[in-house]
Design a protein around this motif. Sequence first.
Motif, PDB file in Angstrom:
ATOM      1  N   ARG A  28       0.954   5.266   8.382  1.00  0.00           N
ATOM      2  CA  ARG A  28       0.408   5.491   7.036  1.00  0.00           C
ATOM      3  C   ARG A  28       1.255   4.768   5.983  1.00  0.00           C
ATOM      4  NH1 ARG A  28      -0.853  10.632   8.582  1.00  0.00           N
ATOM      5  NH2 ARG A  28       1.129  11.428   7.794  1.00  0.00           N
ATOM      6  N   ARG A  33       3.146   2.177   6.334  1.00  0.00           N
ATOM      7  CA  ARG A  33       2.949   0.717   6.398  1.00  0.00           C
ATOM      8  C   ARG A  33       1.621   0.320   5.751  1.00  0.00           C
ATOM      9  NH1 ARG A  33       5.482  -2.497  11.407  1.00  0.00           N
ATOM     10  NH2 ARG A  33       7.614  -1.805  11.089  1.00  0.00           N
ATOM     11  N   GLU A  88       0.007   1.951   3.461  1.00  0.00           N
ATOM     12  CA  GLU A  88       0.148   2.113   2.011  1.00  0.00           C
ATOM     13  C   GLU A  88       0.901   0.914   1.420  1.00  0.00           C
ATOM     14  OE1 GLU A  88       1.994   5.912   1.362  1.00  0.00           O
ATOM     15  OE2 GLU A  88       0.211   6.989   2.057  1.00  0.00           O
ATOM     16  N   HIS A  89       1.959   0.509   2.140  1.00  0.00           N
ATOM     17  CA  HIS A  89       2.761  -0.619   1.679  1.00  0.00           C
ATOM     18  C   HIS A  89       1.905  -1.879   1.604  1.00  0.00           C
ATOM     19  CE1 HIS A  89       6.492  -2.705   0.883  1.00  0.00           C
ATOM     20  NE2 HIS A  89       6.158  -3.632   1.767  1.00  0.00           N
ATOM     21  N   ASN A 123      -1.395  -2.023   1.347  1.00  0.00           N
ATOM     22  CA  ASN A 123      -2.378  -1.875   0.262  1.00  0.00           C
ATOM     23  C   ASN A 123      -1.722  -2.154  -1.090  1.00  0.00           C
ATOM     24  OD1 ASN A 123      -4.370  -1.234   2.018  1.00  0.00           O
ATOM     25  ND2 ASN A 123      -4.122   0.973   1.830  1.00  0.00           N
ATOM     26  N   HIS A 124      -0.486  -1.651  -1.217  1.00  0.00           N
ATOM     27  CA  HIS A 124       0.262  -1.837  -2.452  1.00  0.00           C
ATOM     28  C   HIS A 124       0.525  -3.335  -2.688  1.00  0.00           C
ATOM     29  CE1 HIS A 124       2.900  -0.840  -5.721  1.00  0.00           C
ATOM     30  NE2 HIS A 124       3.920  -1.466  -5.162  1.00  0.00           N
ATOM     31  N   GLN A 125       0.936  -4.001  -1.576  1.00  0.00           N
ATOM     32  CA  GLN A 125       1.187  -5.449  -1.668  1.00  0.00           C
ATOM     33  C   GLN A 125      -0.092  -6.187  -2.067  1.00  0.00           C
ATOM     34  OE1 GLN A 125       4.383  -5.913  -1.783  1.00  0.00           O
ATOM     35  NE2 GLN A 125       4.764  -7.189   0.009  1.00  0.00           N
ATOM     36  N   ASN A 126      -1.214  -5.766  -1.446  1.00  0.00           N
ATOM     37  CA  ASN A 126      -2.501  -6.411  -1.752  1.00  0.00           C
ATOM     38  C   ASN A 126      -2.851  -6.234  -3.219  1.00  0.00           C
ATOM     39  OD1 ASN A 126      -2.850  -7.311   0.808  1.00  0.00           O
ATOM     40  ND2 ASN A 126      -4.137  -5.617   1.484  1.00  0.00           N
ATOM     41  N   LEU A 127      -2.572  -5.023  -3.696  1.00  0.00           N
ATOM     42  CA  LEU A 127      -2.871  -4.729  -5.099  1.00  0.00           C
ATOM     43  C   LEU A 127      -2.029  -5.618  -6.022  1.00  0.00           C
ATOM     44  CD1 LEU A 127      -4.482  -2.826  -6.970  1.00  0.00           C
ATOM     45  CD2 LEU A 127      -2.495  -1.317  -6.990  1.00  0.00           C
ATOM     46  N   LEU A 128      -0.725  -5.679  -5.697  1.00  0.00           N
ATOM     47  CA  LEU A 128       0.168  -6.526  -6.505  1.00  0.00           C
ATOM     48  C   LEU A 128      -0.307  -7.972  -6.473  1.00  0.00           C
ATOM     49  CD1 LEU A 128       3.737  -5.209  -5.591  1.00  0.00           C
ATOM     50  CD2 LEU A 128       2.479  -4.865  -7.714  1.00  0.00           C
ATOM     51  N   TRP A 129      -0.730  -8.401  -5.285  1.00  0.00           N
ATOM     52  CA  TRP A 129      -1.200  -9.789  -5.139  1.00  0.00           C
ATOM     53  C   TRP A 129      -2.421 -10.028  -6.020  1.00  0.00           C
ATOM     54  CZ3 TRP A 129      -5.613 -12.278  -3.523  1.00  0.00           C
ATOM     55  CH2 TRP A 129      -5.477 -13.657  -3.242  1.00  0.00           C
ATOM     56  N   LYS A 130      -3.356  -9.023  -5.978  1.00  0.00           N
ATOM     57  CA  LYS A 130      -4.563  -9.165  -6.803  1.00  0.00           C
ATOM     58  C   LYS A 130      -4.194  -9.232  -8.281  1.00  0.00           C
ATOM     59  CE  LYS A 130      -8.222  -7.195  -3.977  1.00  0.00           C
ATOM     60  NZ  LYS A 130      -8.955  -5.978  -3.640  1.00  0.00           N
TER      61      LYS A 130
END
Length: 510
Positions: free
Chosen positions: A333, A335, A337-338, A340-347
């Motif tokens: 979980r 990982r 979340e991490h 998803n968080h990275q994806n969000l930051l990337w977006k």
Amino acid sequence: MINAKLNAIKPISTLAIYLALVVWVSLCLIALWAVVNLNLRDAERSFTEHGEEYVDKLNRSMVSSETVLKGFSALFAAIGNTNPEKVSVYVKSVIETNDQIFALEIIQKVGKKQLQDFIVSKRLGGNPSFTVKSFSFGDNRGWAPPQDKLFYYPVIYMESLSSGSQEILGLDVSSSPFLESAVTQAITLRRPVASHPFRLIQGNVAYVVFCPIKSEENMIVDMIIDTTKLQRPSDNLMRDGFSATVYHRDFSAQDTKGHLFSVSGSTRSAIETTIFPLFQHQKSLSTMGEPFSILMTRQAGWTDLSLKLIGLIALLSFVSSAILYIYLRSLQRGRLEHINHQNLLWKLANQDGLTGIPNRMLMIDRLEQAIAASDRNGQYGAVIFLDIDNFKSLNDTKGHDAGDLLLIEFAKRIKDCIRDVDTVARLGGDEFIVILSELGSELAESNAAATQVADKIRSVVEQPCRLQLFDYQVAVSIGITLFKGSEKTINQLLKAADDAMYQQKAMHHH
């Protein structure tokens, strides 16, 4: 590349979690199996040790009986004929102290021709009803007249604690085939020989040991051993699943005809018999040329396992497996979340928040890629610069919400006009850029292709669109610049496209 960092962290797959669990549970099961194995090895060792102890005791009591018989034979050879009373005193004391000895007897070998004289002499010697007779030890047990044969082996002396045993006097031992074979063997081999087990006239199972008397050619002493009085296994052997059978070697251990005795503890359940091993211990008993064997078996079962320890290991295995599962799940979980968080930051870093298409940063990255690709394949690419005319007045008259809706619709329409390999990006405000790649290797055809795309975009975006409650139609200014390889820098390209667009805007105003 901007994307490269994202793939460094991989989520843990559910399959990997289950594999890790399977490995751990297997290790726990191996530990359990090792404990069970140790328990069973201990049980087998204890069974063998106690079994050996018992065989030892049984051997001692059987050998002591044999010693008594040899003593009786020697005593009779020395003083039997001259002093029968002394022999009787000895025999009585021996029988009283060795309760497995049912009787001691003396047998005389008599030829057919001497039989009548022999009977007469016995009657005259103080036994008026003496006669030679046979006994059937088979199914129809009972006395019978002697059979007609060359030699007879009648009992002429007997001492026993059993009442009514005097009727044995005169019994022709050889009238029963298994006794005859033992008696003739003893005479031939000149050593003690034990008979097959049989039922005494009194009903107990017994066997007879015959022993020739050294000085007397035609005399044999014998001893009847009552098998019910033989040493039985101790309590720590007679546990669950134990059985012991003492049998004559002429028979198999399973044949009850050959059994001296058979004892067993409480039986095991069908499940125990199926899953646990059966221990076996077989030995010859060291008496009279080893005619007897003992077979001890013990069916292992639940009672041999240290159930508390096994329970503890099982509990620890279960708890540790559960903890491992929960830990791996939370790691998984974490990982995800991490990621998803990275994806969000990337977006956030690379996408335009309003329209969802690439922003200036990602556009520059994509343009670098397009230039590098053009370098490799030698084909032209193009940068198209778009700007919405009079966008400010829409914002001023109809409000920012209307302006936002227009930008979202505008981006969507451009995206529908281009290929997947091409990119549309929002520079900010009402400015958009389209990057086209692989247009061809000739300048003229590439230019025509880029112009065709630009015209298609214009015709699509300039159609009316519905914003909230009213229709609105836009006009766009478009500038195109071509590139091949890295002749121009990114800034030069963007400036050239921008200039081309402004030229067109100026034309619109005129």
